[in-house]
Scaffold this motif. Structure first.
Motif, PDB file in Angstrom:
ATOM      1  N   PRO A   1       0.794  -1.307  -0.105  1.00 24.20           N
ATOM      2  CA  PRO A   1       0.135   0.191   0.064  1.00 24.20           C
ATOM      3  C   PRO A   1       0.851   1.073  -0.037  1.00 24.20           C
ATOM      4  O   PRO A   1       0.507   2.234  -0.488  1.00 24.20           O
ATOM      5  N   ALA A   2       1.690   1.395   0.890  1.00 28.66           N
ATOM      6  CA  ALA A   2       2.737   2.434   0.958  1.00 28.66           C
ATOM      7  C   ALA A   2       3.481   2.849  -0.473  1.00 28.66           C
ATOM      8  O   ALA A   2       3.355   4.006  -0.863  1.00 28.66           O
ATOM      9  N   LEU A   3       4.013   1.696  -1.190  1.00 30.40           N
ATOM     10  CA  LEU A   3       4.555   1.712  -2.284  1.00 30.40           C
ATOM     11  C   LEU A   3       3.574   2.223  -3.545  1.00 30.40           C
ATOM     12  O   LEU A   3       3.929   3.107  -4.306  1.00 30.40           O
ATOM     13  N   ARG A   4       2.155   1.854  -3.445  1.00 33.57           N
ATOM     14  CA  ARG A   4       1.413   1.935  -4.299  1.00 33.57           C
ATOM     15  C   ARG A   4       0.975   3.432  -4.224  1.00 33.57           C
ATOM     16  O   ARG A   4       0.634   4.133  -5.218  1.00 33.57           O
ATOM     17  N   ALA A   5       0.897   4.132  -2.986  1.00 32.24           N
ATOM     18  CA  ALA A   5       0.514   5.328  -2.800  1.00 32.24           C
ATOM     19  C   ALA A   5       1.559   6.424  -3.333  1.00 32.24           C
ATOM     20  O   ALA A   5       1.340   7.414  -3.990  1.00 32.24           O
ATOM     21  N   HIS A   6       2.917   5.702  -3.417  1.00 35.55           N
ATOM     22  CA  HIS A   6       4.018   6.805  -3.737  1.00 35.55           C
ATOM     23  C   HIS A   6       4.095   6.605  -5.445  1.00 35.55           C
ATOM     24  O   HIS A   6       4.375   7.738  -6.127  1.00 35.55           O
ATOM     25  N   ILE A   7       3.486   5.475  -5.863  1.00 33.76           N
ATOM     26  CA  ILE A   7       3.608   5.261  -7.166  1.00 33.76           C
ATOM     27  C   ILE A   7       2.439   6.264  -8.008  1.00 33.76           C
ATOM     28  O   ILE A   7       2.614   7.199  -8.813  1.00 33.76           O
ATOM     29  N   ASP A   8       1.456   6.175  -7.312  1.00 36.33           N
ATOM     30  CA  ASP A   8       0.170   7.128  -7.738  1.00 36.33           C
ATOM     31  C   ASP A   8       0.500   8.419  -7.434  1.00 36.33           C
ATOM     32  O   ASP A   8       0.225   9.533  -8.411  1.00 36.33           O
ATOM     33  N   GLN A   9       1.414   8.787  -6.343  1.00 37.28           N
ATOM     34  CA  GLN A   9       1.811  10.376  -6.424  1.00 37.28           C
ATOM     35  C   GLN A   9       2.901  10.749  -7.473  1.00 37.28           C
ATOM     36  O   GLN A   9       2.494  11.807  -8.180  1.00 37.28           O
ATOM     37  N   LEU A  10       3.675  10.162  -8.015  1.00 36.21           N
ATOM     38  CA  LEU A  10       4.734  10.272  -9.055  1.00 36.21           C
ATOM     39  C   LEU A  10       3.859   9.962 -10.487  1.00 36.21           C
ATOM     40  O   LEU A  10       4.415  10.607 -11.319  1.00 36.21           O
ATOM     41  N   TYR A  11       2.975   9.045 -10.598  1.00 38.49           N
ATOM     42  CA  TYR A  11       2.351   8.791 -11.881  1.00 38.49           C
ATOM     43  C   TYR A  11       0.910   8.553 -11.521  1.00 38.49           C
ATOM     44  O   TYR A  11       0.358   7.575 -11.572  1.00 38.49           O
ATOM     45  N   PRO A  12       0.007   9.710 -11.509  1.00 40.97           N
ATOM     46  CA  PRO A  12      -1.285   9.678 -11.574  1.00 40.97           C
ATOM     47  C   PRO A  12      -1.752   8.890 -12.739  1.00 40.97           C
ATOM     48  O   PRO A  12      -1.339   9.120 -13.893  1.00 40.97           O
ATOM     49  N   GLY A  13      -2.707   8.051 -12.811  1.00 42.36           N
ATOM     50  CA  GLY A  13      -3.254   7.376 -13.903  1.00 42.36           C
ATOM     51  C   GLY A  13      -2.306   5.852 -14.119  1.00 42.36           C
ATOM     52  O   GLY A  13      -2.357   5.627 -15.154  1.00 42.36           O
ATOM     53  N   ASP A  14      -1.453   5.721 -13.196  1.00 39.14           N
ATOM     54  CA  ASP A  14      -0.573   4.564 -13.535  1.00 39.14           C
ATOM     55  C   ASP A  14      -1.223   3.211 -13.863  1.00 39.14           C
ATOM     56  O   ASP A  14      -2.221   2.790 -13.488  1.00 39.14           O
ATOM     57  N   LEU A  15      -0.693   2.659 -15.084  1.00 37.04           N
ATOM     58  CA  LEU A  15      -1.335   1.546 -15.491  1.00 37.04           C
ATOM     59  C   LEU A  15      -0.192   0.204 -15.463  1.00 37.04           C
ATOM     60  O   LEU A  15      -0.637  -0.966 -16.077  1.00 37.04           O
ATOM     61  N   ALA A  16       1.055   0.397 -14.865  1.00 34.49           N
ATOM     62  CA  ALA A  16       2.137  -0.532 -15.259  1.00 34.49           C
ATOM     63  C   ALA A  16       2.076  -1.276 -13.979  1.00 34.49           C
ATOM     64  O   ALA A  16       3.418  -1.750 -13.342  1.00 34.49           O
ATOM     65  N   THR A  17       1.064  -1.935 -13.339  1.00 34.01           N
ATOM     66  CA  THR A  17       1.305  -2.845 -12.311  1.00 34.01           C
ATOM     67  C   THR A  17       0.266  -4.047 -12.738  1.00 34.01           C
ATOM     68  O   THR A  17      -0.460  -4.068 -13.885  1.00 34.01           O
ATOM     69  N   GLY A  18       0.164  -5.229 -12.132  1.00 32.65           N
ATOM     70  CA  GLY A  18      -0.533  -6.137 -12.240  1.00 32.65           C
ATOM     71  C   GLY A  18       0.019  -7.213 -13.427  1.00 32.65           C
ATOM     72  O   GLY A  18      -0.692  -8.104 -13.724  1.00 32.65           O
ATOM     73  N   PHE A  19       1.433  -7.151 -13.680  1.00 29.35           N
ATOM     74  CA  PHE A  19       2.075  -8.159 -14.435  1.00 29.35           C
ATOM     75  C   PHE A  19       2.393  -9.254 -13.689  1.00 29.35           C
ATOM     76  O   PHE A  19       2.784  -9.134 -12.580  1.00 29.35           O
ATOM     77  N   LYS A  20       2.337 -10.502 -14.638  1.00 29.06           N
ATOM     78  CA  LYS A  20       3.078 -11.646 -14.136  1.00 29.06           C
ATOM     79  C   LYS A  20       4.161 -11.998 -15.141  1.00 29.06           C
ATOM     80  O   LYS A  20       4.400 -11.491 -16.013  1.00 29.06           O
ATOM     81  N   PRO A  21       5.094 -12.728 -14.147  1.00 26.87           N
ATOM     82  CA  PRO A  21       6.544 -13.109 -14.621  1.00 26.87           C
ATOM     83  C   PRO A  21       6.258 -13.610 -16.412  1.00 26.87           C
ATOM     84  O   PRO A  21       5.483 -14.635 -16.405  1.00 26.87           O
ATOM     85  N   GLY A  22       6.866 -13.164 -17.169  1.00 30.75           N
ATOM     86  CA  GLY A  22       6.993 -13.521 -18.566  1.00 30.75           C
ATOM     87  C   GLY A  22       5.971 -12.682 -19.462  1.00 30.75           C
ATOM     88  O   GLY A  22       6.235 -12.865 -20.711  1.00 30.75           O
ATOM     89  N   GLU A  23       5.118 -11.892 -18.815  1.00 33.26           N
ATOM     90  CA  GLU A  23       4.482 -11.142 -19.519  1.00 33.26           C
ATOM     91  C   GLU A  23       5.235  -9.969 -20.304  1.00 33.26           C
ATOM     92  O   GLU A  23       6.127  -9.586 -19.627  1.00 33.26           O
ATOM     93  N   LEU A  24       4.820  -9.429 -21.159  1.00 38.84           N
ATOM     94  CA  LEU A  24       5.692  -8.233 -21.816  1.00 38.84           C
ATOM     95  C   LEU A  24       5.186  -6.840 -21.025  1.00 38.84           C
ATOM     96  O   LEU A  24       4.114  -6.513 -20.862  1.00 38.84           O
ATOM     97  N   ARG A  25       6.173  -6.376 -20.445  1.00 41.10           N
ATOM     98  CA  ARG A  25       5.928  -5.075 -19.681  1.00 41.10           C
ATOM     99  C   ARG A  25       6.342  -3.795 -20.386  1.00 41.10           C
ATOM    100  O   ARG A  25       5.549  -2.710 -20.092  1.00 41.10           O
ATOM    101  N   GLY A  26       6.816  -3.969 -21.317  1.00 42.09           N
ATOM    102  CA  GLY A  26       6.962  -2.698 -22.282  1.00 42.09           C
ATOM    103  C   GLY A  26       8.310  -3.164 -23.445  1.00 42.09           C
ATOM    104  O   GLY A  26       8.430  -4.446 -23.574  1.00 42.09           O
ATOM    105  N   ALA A  27       8.510  -2.299 -24.019  1.00 45.49           N
ATOM    106  CA  ALA A  27       9.644  -2.608 -25.222  1.00 45.49           C
ATOM    107  C   ALA A  27      10.577  -1.233 -25.292  1.00 45.49           C
ATOM    108  O   ALA A  27      10.379  -0.137 -25.190  1.00 45.49           O
ATOM    109  N   LEU A  28      11.453  -1.565 -25.422  1.00 47.26           N
ATOM    110  CA  LEU A  28      12.951  -0.586 -25.563  1.00 47.26           C
ATOM    111  C   LEU A  28      12.926  -0.062 -26.992  1.00 47.26           C
ATOM    112  O   LEU A  28      13.023  -1.058 -27.900  1.00 47.26           O
ATOM    113  N   LEU A  29      12.949   1.311 -27.254  1.00 49.07           N
ATOM    114  CA  LEU A  29      12.720   1.671 -28.719  1.00 49.07           C
ATOM    115  C   LEU A  29      13.915   2.261 -29.111  1.00 49.07           C
ATOM    116  O   LEU A  29      14.270   3.285 -28.424  1.00 49.07           O
TER     117      LEU A  29
END
Length: 198
Positions: free
Chosen positions: A160-188
């Protein structure tokens, strides 16, 4: 009437010659794109990983998120200046809206989502966009979700404390809920396409 026959033959000959003289369309050297892009991608990932690990050890996940917000853009800028490419990270489920997936790269990103790994390594896609002097070639390298340390800030169970910190830095964050092996993003890594045409 007979003199017209040689004239017609000459016209056909000229047409044939003009067709043969047209230069072939330039071809993108994908092997050269990969050879130039992989070291840039590896340098970015290696530098960011080292700084995140140091932040985790020094101040835990909250510190790591803060460091990531500050240093990731700086590392991308440094790699861009050193290589001559444009280096960034993109994601469909992004932390920063500025890092969303451009429409022209959506198909390639979807292919990485379907198969983030190839022979045990991050999968790669190469996309050419634009025409003429403004043409670009884009190297996308998958960032598969790793169990540790990535799951601490991007996994399915965020403190919860980390979640609150993430929300403070990144309102509307979508980058959670990933399982190992899933695509988290791409380096471009994006280049001027003319460099790789042959």
């Amino acid at each position: 009437m007979r003199p017209a026959v040689p004239a017609i033959a000459a016209l056909f000959a000229l047409a044939a010659c003009s067709g043969e003289s047209e230069p072939p369309a330039p071809v993108l050297d994908e092997a050269a794109v990969i050879a130039a892009s992989v070291p840039v991608a590896q340098a970015f990932q290696g530098d960011l990983k080292a700084q995140l690990q140091a932040a985790l050890e020094a101040g835990g996940p909250v510190e790591a998120v803060s460091v990531c917000q500050q240093v990731a853009p700086a590392i991308a800028q440094a790699q861009s200046e050193a290589s001559g490419a444009e280096v960034s990270r993109i994601a469909a489920r992004h932390r920063n809206p500025a890092g969303g997936v451009p429409e022209e790269l959506a198909q390639a990103y979807a292919a990485l989502e379907a198969a983030p790994l190839a022979d045990g390594k991050p999968a790669v896609q190469i996309v050419r966009t634009g025409d003429g002097a403004g043409a670009k070639v884009h190297f996308l390298s998958a960032i598969p979700m790793q169990d540790q340390p990535c799951s601490v800030c991007h996994g399915t169970s965020i403190e919860p404390a980390l979640r609150a910190h993430i929300d403070q830095l990144y309102p509307g964050d979508l980058a959670t809920g990933f399982k190992p092996g899933e695509l988290r993003g791409a380096l471009l890594v994006s280049w001027n396409a003319e460099r790789f045409l042959k």
